[in-house]
Design a protein around this motif. Structure first.
Motif, PDB file in Angstrom:
ATOM      1  N   THR A 259       0.841  -1.203   0.000  1.00  0.00           N
ATOM      2  CA  THR A 259       0.000   0.000   0.000  1.00  0.00           C
ATOM      3  C   THR A 259       0.874   1.251   0.000  1.00  0.00           C
ATOM      4  OG1 THR A 259      -1.788  -1.152   1.168  1.00  0.00           O
ATOM      5  CG2 THR A 259      -1.802   1.256   1.256  1.00  0.00           C
ATOM      6  N   ARG A 260       1.976   1.190   0.743  1.00  0.00           N
ATOM      7  CA  ARG A 260       2.924   2.306   0.745  1.00  0.00           C
ATOM      8  C   ARG A 260       3.568   2.472  -0.634  1.00  0.00           C
ATOM      9  NH1 ARG A 260       5.792   0.856   5.080  1.00  0.00           N
ATOM     10  NH2 ARG A 260       7.782   0.341   4.114  1.00  0.00           N
ATOM     11  N   ALA A 261       3.892   1.354  -1.270  1.00  0.00           N
ATOM     12  CA  ALA A 261       4.456   1.411  -2.624  1.00  0.00           C
ATOM     13  C   ALA A 261       3.452   2.011  -3.602  1.00  0.00           C
ATOM     14  CB  ALA A 261       4.865   0.007  -3.076  1.00  0.00           C
ATOM     15  N   LEU A 262       2.194   1.651  -3.437  1.00  0.00           N
ATOM     16  CA  LEU A 262       1.150   2.193  -4.309  1.00  0.00           C
ATOM     17  C   LEU A 262       1.055   3.710  -4.157  1.00  0.00           C
ATOM     18  CD1 LEU A 262      -1.205   1.668  -6.267  1.00  0.00           C
ATOM     19  CD2 LEU A 262      -2.677   1.339  -4.263  1.00  0.00           C
ATOM     20  N   SER A 263       1.107   4.187  -2.923  1.00  0.00           N
ATOM     21  CA  SER A 263       1.062   5.636  -2.677  1.00  0.00           C
ATOM     22  C   SER A 263       2.269   6.329  -3.302  1.00  0.00           C
ATOM     23  CB  SER A 263       1.020   5.914  -1.172  1.00  0.00           C
ATOM     24  OG  SER A 263      -0.167   5.406  -0.595  1.00  0.00           O
ATOM     25  N   THR A 264       3.444   5.702  -3.192  1.00  0.00           N
ATOM     26  CA  THR A 264       4.655   6.267  -3.791  1.00  0.00           C
ATOM     27  C   THR A 264       4.514   6.368  -5.302  1.00  0.00           C
ATOM     28  OG1 THR A 264       6.057   5.374  -2.023  1.00  0.00           O
ATOM     29  CG2 THR A 264       7.149   5.948  -4.094  1.00  0.00           C
ATOM     30  N   ALA A 265       3.999   5.304  -5.912  1.00  0.00           N
ATOM     31  CA  ALA A 265       3.822   5.298  -7.370  1.00  0.00           C
ATOM     32  C   ALA A 265       2.846   6.383  -7.809  1.00  0.00           C
ATOM     33  CB  ALA A 265       3.333   3.926  -7.826  1.00  0.00           C
ATOM     34  N   GLU A 266       1.740   6.497  -7.102  1.00  0.00           N
ATOM     35  CA  GLU A 266       0.734   7.497  -7.477  1.00  0.00           C
ATOM     36  C   GLU A 266       1.246   8.914  -7.247  1.00  0.00           C
ATOM     37  OE1 GLU A 266      -3.381   4.973  -6.697  1.00  0.00           O
ATOM     38  OE2 GLU A 266      -2.523   6.153  -5.057  1.00  0.00           O
ATOM     39  N   ASP A 267       1.961   9.128  -6.141  1.00  0.00           N
ATOM     40  CA  ASP A 267       2.457  10.470  -5.818  1.00  0.00           C
ATOM     41  C   ASP A 267       3.505  10.946  -6.819  1.00  0.00           C
ATOM     42  OD1 ASP A 267       0.803  10.523  -3.635  1.00  0.00           O
ATOM     43  OD2 ASP A 267       2.374  10.084  -2.164  1.00  0.00           O
ATOM     44  N   HIS A 268       4.405  10.051  -7.222  1.00  0.00           N
ATOM     45  CA  HIS A 268       5.531  10.459  -8.064  1.00  0.00           C
ATOM     46  C   HIS A 268       5.263  10.325  -9.559  1.00  0.00           C
ATOM     47  CE1 HIS A 268       8.551  11.309  -4.990  1.00  0.00           C
ATOM     48  NE2 HIS A 268       8.056  10.295  -4.310  1.00  0.00           N
ATOM     49  N   PHE A 269       4.401   9.396  -9.942  1.00  0.00           N
ATOM     50  CA  PHE A 269       4.221   9.131 -11.371  1.00  0.00           C
ATOM     51  C   PHE A 269       2.796   9.385 -11.864  1.00  0.00           C
ATOM     52  CE2 PHE A 269       7.585   6.388  -9.703  1.00  0.00           C
ATOM     53  CZ  PHE A 269       8.652   6.834 -10.467  1.00  0.00           C
ATOM     54  N   GLY A 270       1.873   9.601 -10.943  1.00  0.00           N
ATOM     55  CA  GLY A 270       0.487   9.838 -11.328  1.00  0.00           C
ATOM     56  C   GLY A 270      -0.344   8.570 -11.204  1.00  0.00           C
ATOM     57  N   SER A 271      -1.615   8.737 -10.911  1.00  0.00           N
ATOM     58  CA  SER A 271      -2.477   7.589 -10.618  1.00  0.00           C
ATOM     59  C   SER A 271      -2.787   6.728 -11.836  1.00  0.00           C
ATOM     60  CB  SER A 271      -3.791   8.074  -9.991  1.00  0.00           C
ATOM     61  OG  SER A 271      -4.466   8.959 -10.870  1.00  0.00           O
ATOM     62  N   HIS A 272      -2.464   7.222 -13.037  1.00  0.00           N
ATOM     63  CA  HIS A 272      -2.758   6.451 -14.251  1.00  0.00           C
ATOM     64  C   HIS A 272      -1.496   5.890 -14.908  1.00  0.00           C
ATOM     65  CE1 HIS A 272      -6.929   7.686 -14.071  1.00  0.00           C
ATOM     66  NE2 HIS A 272      -6.544   8.942 -13.944  1.00  0.00           N
ATOM     67  N   HIS A 273      -0.379   5.939 -14.204  1.00  0.00           N
ATOM     68  CA  HIS A 273       0.892   5.469 -14.779  1.00  0.00           C
ATOM     69  C   HIS A 273       0.964   3.938 -14.748  1.00  0.00           C
ATOM     70  CE1 HIS A 273       5.228   5.041 -15.424  1.00  0.00           C
ATOM     71  NE2 HIS A 273       5.221   6.301 -15.837  1.00  0.00           N
ATOM     72  N   PRO A 274       1.596   3.323 -15.756  1.00  0.00           N
ATOM     73  CA  PRO A 274       1.740   1.860 -15.756  1.00  0.00           C
ATOM     74  C   PRO A 274       2.437   1.301 -14.517  1.00  0.00           C
ATOM     75  CG  PRO A 274       2.232   2.729 -17.931  1.00  0.00           C
ATOM     76  CD  PRO A 274       2.064   3.922 -17.028  1.00  0.00           C
ATOM     77  N   LYS A 275       3.315   2.083 -13.883  1.00  0.00           N
ATOM     78  CA  LYS A 275       3.966   1.596 -12.664  1.00  0.00           C
ATOM     79  C   LYS A 275       2.935   1.322 -11.568  1.00  0.00           C
ATOM     80  CE  LYS A 275       8.399   3.987 -13.382  1.00  0.00           C
ATOM     81  NZ  LYS A 275       9.215   2.806 -13.706  1.00  0.00           N
TER      82      LYS A 275
END
Length: 218
Positions: A81-97
């Protein structure tokens, strides 16, 4: 970046089931990235923070996968869940990451359900559907031999896991079998079969690790 090189070594150890040492390395990478962040220098942030964010995301995501592989599902869920927040914060909620992390979460819930003999089909389905959407997977009707599929193994893994969730439901088995056929045709990882990647065996010396930096299955 040195942390990225060390992380790759940790992923190698993880993939070959040296879980305790891999965990130590992941924790050191996460700590190292955190200690080297200097948000007071905006120019440095603009030039380097994306790379640091990728390493932090990948190390956190890998640690979450490792905890799931060790059967520590509560810790795994919190870390992913923390990784998900990091991905959304830095790359945007629609990024493939984000899709790659969601795939890790779905696989974690699958393993938890299997080990605890519980059911999380609705959770898995929701995660897989969103992951497949964000990974920009082609339509199932697409001829895989002609299609260019970015992040192919992650897409195949998400669809393969989703297919397994569908196949246990009698009224959706045909849909699941169709998805499974596509996923198996798309899978290109030479180290593990798709079935081995989805179904972790305690007797196996290998596990699948998703690298969130590159959206690749190791």
């Amino acid at each position: 970046m040195l942390c990225s090189v060390v992380l790759s070594y940790g992923e190698f150890l993880h993939a070959t089931q040296n879980l305790s040492l891999a965990k130590e390395i992941y924790l050191k990478v996460i700590q190292g990235v955190a200690e080297n962040k200097d948000f007071s220098d905006l120019n440095a942030v603009a030039a380097c923070n994306m790379s640091s964010a990728e390493v932090l995301l990948a190390a956190t995501c890998a640690l979450g996968q490792l905890e799931a592989h060790m059967g520590n599902f509560g810790d795994a869920e919190q870390i992913l869940t923390r990784a998900l927040s990091t991905a959304e914060d830095h790359f945007g909620s629609h990024h493939p990451k984000v899709g790659a992390v969601l795939t890790c979460m779905a696989l974690m819930f699958r393993r938890k359900a299997m080990q605890e003999r519980s059911s999380s089909l609705l959770i898995q389905e929701g995660l897989y559907r969103k992951a497949i959407e964000l990974l920009k997977a082609p339509q199932l009707e697409t001829d895989d031999r002609e299609a260019k599929v970015d992040r192919r193994d992650i897409v195949a893994l998400a669809r393969g896991g989703y297919a397994e969730a569908l196949c246990v439901q009698q009224n959706r088995k045909a849909e699941g079998e169709k998805m499974k056929t596509w996923a198996e045709a798309a899978w290109r990882n030479s180290r593990l079969s798709l079935a081995e990647a989805i179904e972790i065996s305690k007797s196996s010396s290998k596990v699948l690790v998703i690298d969130a930096r590159t959206c690749r299955a190791l």
